[in-house]
Design a protein around this motif. Structure first.
Motif, PDB file in Angstrom:
ATOM      1  N   LEU A 120      11.135  31.421 -37.056  1.00  0.00           N
ATOM      2  CA  LEU A 120      12.179  30.388 -36.954  1.00  0.00           C
ATOM      3  C   LEU A 120      11.804  29.134 -37.730  1.00  0.00           C
ATOM      4  O   LEU A 120      12.653  28.522 -38.400  1.00  0.00           O
ATOM      5  N   ILE A 121      10.539  28.751 -37.665  1.00  0.00           N
ATOM      6  CA  ILE A 121      10.130  27.545 -38.400  1.00  0.00           C
ATOM      7  C   ILE A 121      10.163  27.787 -39.904  1.00  0.00           C
ATOM      8  O   ILE A 121      10.486  26.887 -40.696  1.00  0.00           O
ATOM      9  N   ASN A 126      12.712  26.922 -45.233  1.00  0.00           N
ATOM     10  CA  ASN A 126      13.366  27.502 -46.403  1.00  0.00           C
ATOM     11  C   ASN A 126      14.776  26.952 -46.607  1.00  0.00           C
ATOM     12  O   ASN A 126      15.253  26.839 -47.741  1.00  0.00           O
ATOM     13  N   ASN A 127      15.453  26.607 -45.516  1.00  0.00           N
ATOM     14  CA  ASN A 127      16.817  26.073 -45.608  1.00  0.00           C
ATOM     15  C   ASN A 127      16.860  24.553 -45.662  1.00  0.00           C
ATOM     16  O   ASN A 127      17.943  23.965 -45.659  1.00  0.00           O
ATOM     17  N   GLY A 128      15.688  23.928 -45.705  1.00  0.00           N
ATOM     18  CA  GLY A 128      15.631  22.470 -45.813  1.00  0.00           C
ATOM     19  C   GLY A 128      16.108  21.738 -44.588  1.00  0.00           C
ATOM     20  O   GLY A 128      16.622  20.613 -44.693  1.00  0.00           O
ATOM     21  N   ILE A 129      15.941  22.332 -43.427  1.00  0.00           N
ATOM     22  CA  ILE A 129      16.375  21.708 -42.173  1.00  0.00           C
ATOM     23  C   ILE A 129      15.217  20.892 -41.612  1.00  0.00           C
ATOM     24  O   ILE A 129      14.111  21.390 -41.446  1.00  0.00           O
ATOM     25  N   ASP A 130      15.488  19.615 -41.344  1.00  0.00           N
ATOM     26  CA  ASP A 130      14.458  18.728 -40.806  1.00  0.00           C
ATOM     27  C   ASP A 130      14.437  18.788 -39.283  1.00  0.00           C
ATOM     28  O   ASP A 130      15.464  18.975 -38.623  1.00  0.00           O
ATOM     29  N   LYS A 139      20.187  17.969 -32.719  1.00  0.00           N
ATOM     30  CA  LYS A 139      19.418  19.112 -33.206  1.00  0.00           C
ATOM     31  C   LYS A 139      20.354  20.189 -33.744  1.00  0.00           C
ATOM     32  O   LYS A 139      21.466  20.373 -33.241  1.00  0.00           O
ATOM     33  N   THR A 140      19.876  20.890 -34.744  1.00  0.00           N
ATOM     34  CA  THR A 140      20.617  22.040 -35.241  1.00  0.00           C
ATOM     35  C   THR A 140      20.431  23.217 -34.283  1.00  0.00           C
ATOM     36  O   THR A 140      19.512  23.226 -33.447  1.00  0.00           O
ATOM     37  N   GLY A 141      21.285  24.217 -34.464  1.00  0.00           N
ATOM     38  CA  GLY A 141      21.210  25.388 -33.585  1.00  0.00           C
ATOM     39  C   GLY A 141      19.899  26.117 -33.704  1.00  0.00           C
ATOM     40  O   GLY A 141      19.313  26.537 -32.689  1.00  0.00           O
TER      41      GLY A 141
END
Length: 443
Positions: A120-121, A126-130, A139-141
């Protein structure tokens, strides 16, 4: 000790007016006594025993609990961890199913939490989610899933950590990992047996001298007998002929161990005293109160003889193989006037467990303890070993350990036992000198 060496005339005489610091005593304990305390204890005790001419063939054995130097409320129980783990695994399985449905993953239900958390991390990186935390941050899902499975991973590691510390025991204390939660007899606040972190101290007394002592992490006494006797044999090369103990030690394994090592069967068993009580004898439906035939089969109050062997069961959980026979009678209990009170089985057939070997050992114990010598053993056990614990706890004021860890507490307990033996020897020496003086005056 540091203060006594400075102000007590007795200690000043022993130390020749030198004043060692408290660290000197600490270094003595840590660097020398902690590893050699067993040899020191047995060497001094054997020398005292030879001088006082004690009879080591008779050994009175008993145990008591000493509270550990640990917080009373920092306890961990294995059963609670196992039950919590089952619930957590069920919740993890449900969340893995939801995660696969929501994100299109294909994680197996038994997949390790560390791998899921790592995956998950990596997806977030890889998707550039902070990562966002704090008030006002959304928070994102995928981060929510990451935080949830990270919490599972941490919790499972915590469970594994405590299970590894507990080992074969049922509990431990967070403050002193070697201490086990035991039901002590008296609580300071409400005088009831509440669970406290403690150690099970076992001693063997011969003619008032503690000839064997050890600490155990088991709340019960039954499982301590064999390692306790092996310890005595290791340092002395012998076994006591008469190991006298109370009913807490009278198990099948302990009786077989005594017979194997040529020790007499003189330990009480669970129903030794109760079966002879008038109140218990009135319970006519208890198989212990039933009459027996010449062949040793039980006869119920209605006259049914339980001489039919239904099957044999083998108990291999202990040190020795135990064979238990399931016995029944030819007549069924249906229609018996005592059925409601005596037979609780749904098929109207009462069965009894019969252990021929154990019954023979019980009979040997009854025979040995019914003699005048056996009665004296029972009386002296209460006097000597209970008296030794009374002196240690009341007179010497030792009721709680000041050190932590099994190795340190064992050293502390053996030092206390050595102090008890030296006090006994000192009184013996004074009494002997007084006797010699009185004889000289008379002559």
């Amino acid at each position: 000790m540091e203060s006594l060496c400075k102000h007590d005339i007795r200690f000043m005489y022993i130390t020749k007016e030198e004043t060692p610091s408290f660290m000197a005593f600490e270094r003595l304990l840590k660097n020398y006594l902690i590893d050699d305390i067993d040899h020191i204890f047995f060497d001094i005790t054997q020398n005292i025993g030879e001088i006082m001419d004690i009879d080591r063939k008779i050994q009175y054995i008993d145990g008591t609990k000493f509270e550990a130097d640990a917080n009373k409320y920092t306890f961990v129980y294995k059963k609670r961890i196992v039950n919590a783990s089952k619930k957590l695994f069920t919740k993890i399985t449900e969340d893995i199913i939801l995660l696969n449905e929501e994100r299109g993953f294909n994680f197996p239900y038994h997949y390790k939490m560390g791998y899921i958390t790592q995956y998950l991390i990596e997806c977030m990186v890889n998707n550039g989610i902070d990562f966002v935390y704090g008030k006002g941050k959304r928070k994102t899902g995928i981060q929510k899933w990451y935080d949830r499975f990270l919490g599972y991973y941490i919790k499972l590691n915590e469970y594994e950590y405590w299970l590894a510390i507990i080992g074969e025991r049922n509990s431990c204390s967070k403050t002193d990992h070697d201490a086990t939660m035991c039901a002590l007899k008296i609580d300071y606040y409400c005088n009831t047996g509440l669970s406290r972190p403690a150690y099970n101290a076992q001693i063997g007394v011969s003619d008032g001298i503690i000839v064997n002592a050890d600490l155990f992490q088991r709340p019960g006494d039954s499982k301590t007998f064999m390692p306790f006797m092996e310890r005595y044999h290791e340092y002395t090369g012998e076994y006591p002929v008469y190991p006298m103990a109370d009913a807490g030690y009278g198990s099948f394994d302990n009786f077989m161990y005594c017979m194997t090592n040529k020790m007499e069967l003189c330990m009480k068993y669970t129903m030794y005293a109760k079966k002879n009580e008038a109140k218990f004898k009135k319970k006519i439906f208890n198989p212990l109160n039933w009459k027996t035939t010449e062949e040793g089969y039980k006869i119920c109050p209605n006259g049914h003889v339980f001489n039919q062997n239904i099957y044999d069961s083998y108990d291999e959980s202990g040190e020795y193989l135990r064979i238990i026979q399931k016995m029944g009678s030819k007549e069924k209990c249906e229609g018996c006037p005592f059925e409601d009170e005596c037979c609780k089985s749904k098929n109207h057939q009462k069965t009894l467990n019969k252990d021929v070997v154990l019954e023979e050992m019980y009979a040997t114990v009854d025979e040995n303890l019914s003699t005048e010598f056996g009665k004296e053993l029972k009386k002296q056990r209460s006097i000597q070993v209970e008296g030794a614990f009374g002196v240690i706890k009341q007179d010497m004021k030792f009721t709680r350990f000041t050190r932590r860890g099994l190795k340190n507490t064992k050293m502390e307990f053996l030092i206390v036992c050595l102090g008890y033996n030296l006090r006994k020897y000192h009184k013996y020496r004074l009494k002997k000198e007084k006797s010699i003086q009185s004889k000289g005056i008379l002559n």
